[in-house]
Design a protein around this motif. Structure first.
Motif, mmCIF file in Angstrom:
data_model
loop_
_atom_site.group_PDB
_atom_site.id
_atom_site.type_symbol
_atom_site.label_atom_id
_atom_site.label_comp_id
_atom_site.label_asym_id
_atom_site.label_seq_id
_atom_site.Cartn_x
_atom_site.Cartn_y
_atom_site.Cartn_z
ATOM 1 N N MET A 100 -43.910 46.788 60.239
ATOM 2 C CA MET A 100 -43.213 46.134 61.340
ATOM 3 C C MET A 100 -42.248 45.135 60.784
ATOM 4 S SD MET A 100 -44.857 46.470 64.475
ATOM 5 C CE MET A 100 -46.852 46.254 65.002
ATOM 6 N N PHE A 101 -41.214 44.834 61.481
ATOM 7 C CA PHE A 101 -40.108 43.983 60.973
ATOM 8 C C PHE A 101 -39.882 43.016 61.927
ATOM 9 C CE2 PHE A 101 -39.500 46.949 57.725
ATOM 10 C CZ PHE A 101 -39.551 48.026 58.211
ATOM 11 N N GLU B 184 -26.109 51.133 67.863
ATOM 12 C CA GLU B 184 -26.874 49.877 68.130
ATOM 13 C C GLU B 184 -25.651 48.821 68.272
ATOM 14 O OE1 GLU B 184 -29.698 49.931 68.660
ATOM 15 O OE2 GLU B 184 -30.411 51.758 67.553
ATOM 16 N N TYR C 136 -26.130 58.858 73.598
ATOM 17 C CA TYR C 136 -25.995 59.812 72.990
ATOM 18 C C TYR C 136 -24.957 60.777 73.126
ATOM 19 C CZ TYR C 136 -30.977 59.111 71.016
ATOM 20 O OH TYR C 136 -31.946 58.589 70.465
ATOM 21 N N ARG D 172 -32.792 55.830 60.773
ATOM 22 C CA ARG D 172 -33.743 54.680 61.081
ATOM 23 C C ARG D 172 -34.920 54.529 60.056
ATOM 24 N NH1 ARG D 172 -34.027 54.980 67.538
ATOM 25 N NH2 ARG D 172 -32.086 53.994 67.862
ATOM 26 N N GLN E 196 -35.748 52.013 57.397
ATOM 27 C CA GLN E 196 -37.291 51.208 57.462
ATOM 28 C C GLN E 196 -37.916 51.319 55.683
ATOM 29 O OE1 GLN E 196 -39.023 53.487 60.315
ATOM 30 N NE2 GLN E 196 -39.073 51.809 61.485
ATOM 31 N N GLU F 186 -46.455 56.176 58.295
ATOM 32 C CA GLU F 186 -45.861 57.010 59.112
ATOM 33 C C GLU F 186 -44.373 57.569 58.543
ATOM 34 O OE1 GLU F 186 -46.618 53.950 60.014
ATOM 35 O OE2 GLU F 186 -45.001 52.880 61.017
ATOM 36 N N THR G 211 -37.442 58.784 68.642
ATOM 37 C CA THR G 211 -36.282 58.186 68.661
ATOM 38 C C THR G 211 -35.486 58.128 69.906
ATOM 39 O OG1 THR G 211 -35.814 58.551 66.257
ATOM 40 C CG2 THR G 211 -34.006 58.067 67.539
ATOM 41 N N VAL H 50 -37.330 55.782 72.405
ATOM 42 C CA VAL H 50 -37.014 54.506 72.296
ATOM 43 C C VAL H 50 -35.514 54.052 72.832
ATOM 44 C CG1 VAL H 50 -36.223 52.870 70.507
ATOM 45 C CG2 VAL H 50 -38.367 54.247 70.237
ATOM 46 N N GLN I 233 -47.454 53.178 66.645
ATOM 47 C CA GLN I 233 -46.789 52.428 65.438
ATOM 48 C C GLN I 233 -45.419 52.783 64.778
ATOM 49 O OE1 GLN I 233 -48.440 49.986 64.787
ATOM 50 N NE2 GLN I 233 -48.209 49.531 62.479
ATOM 51 N N THR I 234 -45.033 54.123 65.012
ATOM 52 C CA THR I 234 -43.702 54.448 64.573
ATOM 53 C C THR I 234 -42.938 53.863 65.630
ATOM 54 O OG1 THR I 234 -44.609 56.559 63.660
ATOM 55 C CG2 THR I 234 -42.436 56.580 64.156
ATOM 56 N N LYS J 47 -43.194 51.396 67.853
ATOM 57 C CA LYS J 47 -42.837 49.922 67.193
ATOM 58 C C LYS J 47 -42.021 49.636 66.388
ATOM 59 C CE LYS J 47 -47.287 48.360 69.707
ATOM 60 N NZ LYS J 47 -48.443 47.629 69.409
ATOM 61 N N SER J 48 -42.255 50.304 65.208
ATOM 62 C CA SER J 48 -41.336 49.901 64.218
ATOM 63 C C SER J 48 -39.867 50.359 64.371
ATOM 64 C CB SER J 48 -41.673 50.789 62.994
ATOM 65 O OG SER J 48 -43.014 50.751 62.326
ATOM 66 N N GLN J 49 -39.658 51.512 65.229
ATOM 67 C CA GLN J 49 -38.277 51.795 65.543
ATOM 68 C C GLN J 49 -37.719 50.726 66.353
ATOM 69 O OE1 GLN J 49 -36.507 55.394 66.426
ATOM 70 N NE2 GLN J 49 -37.873 56.639 65.036
ATOM 71 N N ASP K 299 -38.606 47.675 66.823
ATOM 72 C CA ASP K 299 -38.138 46.325 65.978
ATOM 73 C C ASP K 299 -37.189 46.532 65.083
ATOM 74 O OD1 ASP K 299 -41.950 45.365 65.137
ATOM 75 O OD2 ASP K 299 -40.738 45.197 66.909
ATOM 76 N N LEU K 300 -36.781 47.577 64.523
ATOM 77 C CA LEU K 300 -35.820 47.908 63.787
ATOM 78 C C LEU K 300 -34.474 47.828 64.427
ATOM 79 C CD1 LEU K 300 -34.768 48.706 60.962
ATOM 80 C CD2 LEU K 300 -34.841 51.157 61.548
ATOM 81 N N LYS K 301 -34.323 48.454 65.685
ATOM 82 C CA LYS K 301 -33.386 48.466 66.625
ATOM 83 C C LYS K 301 -32.943 47.038 67.004
ATOM 84 C CE LYS K 301 -32.756 50.581 70.515
ATOM 85 N NZ LYS K 301 -31.601 51.546 70.693
#
Lengths: 76, 273
Positions: A1-2, A29, A35, A57, A61, A75, B11, B14, B38-39, B41-43, B45-47
Motif C-alpha cells: 500500500m502506498f 491519471e 478508456y 500499474r 507498484q 498480489e 483496473t 477502480v 488488497q489489489t 486498494k493498492s491500485q 492508492d497508486l492512482k
C-alpha cells in the motif's frame, strides 16, 4: 500500500515505464480521459487499454516497492 | 468469478469503467476475497499518488494546457467557458471527436506530452523554469496559434478595443500599442497559456507574417529577463524577451531577426512608463 509515495521515486518509476505503458497511465491519471477516449487516441481496442493500464500499474507498484526496499507484495 | 478473472477487471472497476454487470461481479467477488481487495486498494492508492504527485509538477501543468489548447481548437465555445477555470480538465471532457485533424493535433500534443513528461519529471527538480523550456513553450504556442486559426479572441486594429477586452480575464492590463505607422499593425489579441498561467497574446502583423507578443506580470517562472532584451532562436523562429516595470514581454515570429528587433524597439519606446 502506498499512503505517501515519494515524489521522486514516482517520477522515476513513471519514466522507467516503457512508452506504451506510460502513455496509458498519463492519459488516464493526468488527463482524466476515459478508456474510450484513450482507445481512440492510441488506436487500440478498449480491452487493450484496460489490460495495459493494469500491467502499467503493476509495474509501477513493483518499481516503487523495490525502490523502497519493501518486499514484493504477494498480489503482484 | 475466480481471482484470475477478477484481476482482469479490477483496473476497470477502480477507474469506474466497468458496466453494471461487471461491477456487480467484481464487488461480489471482493466480498469474499481479501487478496483481491488488497489489489484493489493498492491500485486506488497508486492512482491517487500519481494524480496528487504529478499535478504539483510545474511542467506538466504547462503541458496539460497544451493539450487543452489543442482541444480548444475543435470545441471553442464550450471550452471557452472552462478555459479560464483553474482546472483545465473540465475542458478536456467537452471534446468532440469531430475530425481526423482534431485527433491528429491532439495526438501530436499528447506525444509532446509524453516526451516531456518522460524527460522533465525526472530532470526538473523543483519546478524552476529554464530559459530553454520557456522559449520552447513560447514557440510552440506561437506555431499553434497559426495552425489553429485560433489567432484571435478579439480581432481589431483598434488598441482601445483590444486593451479593454482583457479586463476581467486577466488580473493585469497589458499595454497595447498600435504600430501601424511603423509597419507593424496591431491586428488583435487573445488569451493564451504560458507556464500554466493565462497570459495576454497581442497579435501584430508584419507584411504577411504574424508576430505574437506575449505579456504577463513578472514573477516566478518568467525566467530572468531583466536588462537588455534577450534573443533566442528556435526552429526557425526568433523570440525576443524582456522584463520592465513588473511586466515580462516576449515577442515571437518567423520574420527575420532584424525586423523583430525593430518591432521590439518600437514596442519598448512606446511602452516606456
Amino acid at each position: 500500500m502506498f499512503k505517501r509515495v515519494d515524489r521522486d521515486a514516482l517520477a522515476q518509476a513513471l519514466a522507467d515505464l516503457p512508452v506504451e505503458f506510460r502513455e496509458v497511465v498519463v492519459l488516464r491519471e493526468l488527463e482524466d480521459l476515459s478508456y474510450k477516449e484513450i482507445a481512440q487516441i492510441s488506436d487500440l481496442p478498449i480491452g487493450t487499454v484496460m489490460s495495459r493500464l493494469a500491467r502499467a500499474r503493476k509495474r509501477l507498484q513493483i518499481s516503487l516497492c523495490t525502490g523502497s526496499g519493501k518486499e514484493l507484495q504477494r498480489e503482484l | 468469478m475466480n481471482c484470475k478473472d477478477a484481476r482482469q477487471l479490477i483496473t476497470g472497476y477502480v477507474d469506474g469503467e466497468l458496466d453494471l454487470v461487471g461491477s456487480m461481479e467484481v464487488e461480489s467477488h471482493l466480498e469474499d476475497c481479501g487478496s483481491c481487495l488488497q489489489t484493489l486498494k493498492s491500485q486506488r492508492d497508486l492512482k491517487q499518488a500519481i494524480r496528487s504527485s504529478a499535478l504539483s509538477f510545474d511542467m506538466p501543468r504547462g503541458l496539460e494546457n497544451r493539450v487543452m489548447a489543442a482541444a480548444r481548437k475543435e470545441s471553442k465555445a464550450s471550452a471557452r467557458k472552462s478555459a479560464t477555470a483553474s482546472s483545465g480538465l473540465s475542458a478536456l471532457r467537452s471534446w468532440r471527436w469531430l475530425s481526423g485533424s482534431a485527433t491528429f493535433a491532439l495526438g501530436a500534443a499528447v506525444m509532446m506530452l509524453f516526451m516531456l513528461v518522460g524527460r522533465n519529471l525526472v530532470h526538473t527538480p523543483n519546478g524552476s523554469r529554464t530559459e530553454d523550456s520557456l522559449s520552447e513553450e513560447i514557440v510552440s504556442s506561437h506555431v499553434r496559434s497559426l495552425q489553429a486559426s485560433h489567432l484571435f479572441d478579439v480581432a481589431s486594429t483598434d488598441q482601445h478595443t483590444v486593451k479593454p477586452w482583457f479586463t476581467g480575464k486577466l488580473d493585469y492590463s497589458p499595454p497595447v500599442v498600435d504600430l501601424a505607422d511603423q509597419g507593424f499593425p496591431l491586428t488583435g489579441g487573445r488569451l493564451d497559456y504560458i507556464g500554466g498561467r493565462p497570459v495576454a497574446a497581442l497579435v501584430y502583423h508584419r507584411k504577411k507574417h504574424v508576430i505574437n507578443l506575449f505579456v504577463w506580470t513578472s514573477g516566478a517562472g518568467s525566467g530572468d529577463l531583466r536588462g537588455e532584451p534577450k534573443t533566442v532562436s528556435l526552429r526557425g523562429y526568433h523570440t525576443i524577451g524582456w522584463s520592465r516595470s513588473g511586466m515580462t514581454f516576449i515577442a515571437v515570429s518567423d520574420v527575420n531577426a532584424g525586423d523583430l528587433k525593430q518591432f521590439v524597439d518600437q514596442i519598448r519606446s512606446h511602452t516606456n512608463p
